[in-house]
Design an enzyme around this catalytic site. Sequence first.
Site, PDB file in Angstrom:
ATOM      1  CE  LYS A 173      21.197  16.415 -48.766  1.00  0.00           C
ATOM      2  NZ  LYS A 173      20.259  16.666 -47.154  1.00  0.00           N
ATOM      3  CB  CYS A 281      30.790  13.119 -34.810  1.00  0.00           C
ATOM      4  SG  CYS A 281      32.901  13.484 -35.284  1.00  0.00           S
TER       5      CYS A 281
HETATM    6  P1  NAD Z   1      21.689  13.052 -40.330  1.00  0.00           P
HETATM    7  O1  NAD Z   1      22.582  11.625 -40.808  1.00  0.00           O
HETATM    8  O2  NAD Z   1      20.305  13.486 -39.820  1.00  0.00           O
HETATM    9  O3  NAD Z   1      22.010  13.459 -41.604  1.00  0.00           O
HETATM   10  C1  NAD Z   1      23.256  13.487 -42.269  1.00  0.00           C
HETATM   11  C2  NAD Z   1      22.911  13.869 -43.861  1.00  0.00           C
HETATM   12  O4  NAD Z   1      22.205  13.040 -44.764  1.00  0.00           O
HETATM   13  C3  NAD Z   1      21.615  15.178 -44.140  1.00  0.00           C
HETATM   14  O5  NAD Z   1      22.756  15.907 -45.416  1.00  0.00           O
HETATM   15  C4  NAD Z   1      20.376  14.672 -44.233  1.00  0.00           C
HETATM   16  O6  NAD Z   1      19.973  15.364 -45.597  1.00  0.00           O
HETATM   17  C5  NAD Z   1      20.588  13.573 -44.870  1.00  0.00           C
HETATM   18  N1  NAD Z   1      19.844  12.575 -44.641  1.00  0.00           N
HETATM   19  C6  NAD Z   1      18.694  12.502 -43.206  1.00  0.00           C
HETATM   20  N2  NAD Z   1      18.419  12.011 -43.077  1.00  0.00           N
HETATM   21  C7  NAD Z   1      18.418  10.371 -44.452  1.00  0.00           C
HETATM   22  C8  NAD Z   1      17.516   9.686 -45.053  1.00  0.00           C
HETATM   23  N3  NAD Z   1      16.341   8.947 -44.294  1.00  0.00           N
HETATM   24  N4  NAD Z   1      18.326   9.151 -46.124  1.00  0.00           N
HETATM   25  C9  NAD Z   1      18.498   9.309 -47.229  1.00  0.00           C
HETATM   26  N5  NAD Z   1      19.626  10.379 -46.619  1.00  0.00           N
HETATM   27  C10 NAD Z   1      18.632  10.934 -45.159  1.00  0.00           C
HETATM   28  O7  NAD Z   1      22.668  13.446 -39.463  1.00  0.00           O
HETATM   29  P2  NAD Z   1      22.669  14.918 -38.633  1.00  0.00           P
HETATM   30  O8  NAD Z   1      22.454  15.222 -37.679  1.00  0.00           O
HETATM   31  O9  NAD Z   1      22.839  15.727 -39.957  1.00  0.00           O
HETATM   32  O10 NAD Z   1      24.417  14.859 -37.962  1.00  0.00           O
HETATM   33  C11 NAD Z   1      25.024  14.435 -37.168  1.00  0.00           C
HETATM   34  C12 NAD Z   1      25.087  13.491 -36.634  1.00  0.00           C
HETATM   35  O11 NAD Z   1      26.208  12.909 -37.989  1.00  0.00           O
HETATM   36  C13 NAD Z   1      25.744  12.286 -35.725  1.00  0.00           C
HETATM   37  O12 NAD Z   1      25.564  11.448 -35.763  1.00  0.00           O
HETATM   38  C14 NAD Z   1      27.028  13.066 -35.668  1.00  0.00           C
HETATM   39  O13 NAD Z   1      27.855  12.034 -34.977  1.00  0.00           O
HETATM   40  C15 NAD Z   1      27.597  12.567 -36.938  1.00  0.00           C
HETATM   41  N6  NAD Z   1      28.841  13.060 -37.144  1.00  0.00           N
HETATM   42  C16 NAD Z   1      29.835  12.072 -37.827  1.00  0.00           C
HETATM   43  C17 NAD Z   1      31.148  12.779 -38.697  1.00  0.00           C
HETATM   44  C18 NAD Z   1      32.272  11.889 -38.502  1.00  0.00           C
HETATM   45  O14 NAD Z   1      33.269  12.314 -39.780  1.00  0.00           O
HETATM   46  N7  NAD Z   1      32.077  10.444 -37.889  1.00  0.00           N
HETATM   47  C19 NAD Z   1      30.950  14.152 -38.234  1.00  0.00           C
HETATM   48  C20 NAD Z   1      30.301  14.798 -38.309  1.00  0.00           C
HETATM   49  C21 NAD Z   1      28.863  14.593 -37.409  1.00  0.00           C
END
Ligand code: NAD
Length: 499
Positions: A173, A281
């Site tokens: 997803k 990240c």
């Molecule tokens: P996000 O949390 O908004 O979304 C990530 C995923 O979760 C997406 O597929 C989204 O559709 C889903 N999602 C969003 N809201 C949701 C909800 N309420 N309930 C269920 N699923 C939901 O993150 P983003 O904005 O896409 O990515 C950026 C974030 O990811 C930053 O905080 C970054 O630091 C983090 N990140 C972490 C790593 C790591 O390996 N630690 C790597 C890349 C990005």
Amino acid sequence: MQEIGHWINGQLVKGTSGRFADVMNPATGEVQGRVALATVEELDHAIAEAAKAQVGWAATNPQRRARVMMAFGALINENMDKLAELVAREHGKTIPDAKGDVQRGLEVIEVCMGAPAMLKGEMMDSAGPGIDLFAMRQPLGVVAGITPFNFPAMIPLWKIGPALSSGNAMILKPSERCPSTSLYLAELLQQAGLPDGVLQVVNGDKAAVDGILDHPVIQAVGFVGSTPIAQYIYGRAATNGKRAQCFGGAKNHMIIMPDADLDKAADALVGAGFGAAGERCMAISVAVPVGEATADALIEKLIPKIEKLKVGPYTAGNDVDFGPLITKQAQERVLGLIASGVDQGAKLVIDGRGLKIQGYENGFFVGPSLFDNVTPDMEIYKQEIFGPVLSTVRAGSYDEALQLVMDNEYGNGTAIYTADGDTARDFASRVNVGMVGINFPIPVPLSYFSFGGWKRSAFGDLNQYGPDAFKFYTKTKTVTARWFSGIKDGAALNFKALD
Ligand code: NAD
């Protein structure tokens, strides 16, 4: 307008929910497509078909599965330009950076070409009289990957490679902001020989995610995204008895010691702070120079380097160092945080607000911004900004700098710049952060190690890719076998009557 659906049983299919999310062109601010958001029924269908396909895939010998990874790797290389274009078009990052996104994912696929070596079990022969013990690593079944917008190729590849080469089927997803790269990767995997149904790409939002978390067939969830969602997903998946590894947000500090090469440290900060508009990240968002003289000299070196940075659309090619933020909301949030930093008393040395690019006035751009005199109580320090904003927190001593990093709620990555091996060793050994760079700004481990943060940057106890991933995507079965004395002892050459 382009309509983006799902990849089910080896085909692109349209969504049936009637619900869509806009896919933006972040450089122009225009809607360039709409992605279907799956219903629970569509998800259930994808999972049921994946469960059927997984049986044959798990029974395919590991080397044949690895050959699919080999062919997949070759196809990724052949189609690098197209993949980079897909990433850049929806995300907005520059083409060289988009190629890096694909490349760091490809490297995980390269390790998966040797998956059989990772899947070998353990054996102790003659653990007792006639008794052998062996442990097998068996696939889990159907697993799920839920990925963020900021690495549209790399993170799906981190999930797909280890999960599939271990014999699982996967429901992927992707982020609804950048869905197209995952669909194309699925197409390439099919060309590489992956049986239909083993990888299903289901686009969606919270409804699809919750459907995954509650579905009894899904055995494991690998999530990457922001910390609040990571924590939510970890809790719900674990409550439902699933394995979960959920990687969250970050606030990565770089300590600059007085003996550091300040030119190198400043270059590293510019690359790690502003590359990909800070939407990484592993971005360095906090510089921690030790001592006033170090801080003054560092700021002086940073200013001209930051002022030289060029911001624009990826289509401008090499003329651009970084692109726009992902959405209007992200842009407004970052602008609001910069304003809060000013209000709370930090010194805004370079102000990236108000950047306008001719022909792209509605793009989600923010110029590079540099703060000095930031303190830990300020919002710009407390929050993960996820934008092109570098904060400087001045520390009086090494211990004070180390304590700052230790006290931060996040623990993804950190770095130290120093010429002193003893300080570097002490830092690496004591700091409570998962990935540490020594004179190295973005210490993302190579693909034969594993990636993961500590504290509120990760929930779960195994890291992603590398050896940990093969443990995460397999379960151990241990067999204790005893064989009684048989025909070996009974064999005799003389002709005798049957018992
Ligand atoms: P996000 O949390 O908004 O979304 C990530 C995923 O979760 C997406 O597929 C989204 O559709 C889903 N999602 C969003 N809201 C949701 C909800 N309420 N309930 C269920 N699923 C939901 O993150 P983003 O904005 O896409 O990515 C950026 C974030 O990811 C930053 O905080 C970054 O630091 C983090 N990140 C972490 C790593 C790591 O390996 N630690 C790597 C890349 C990005």
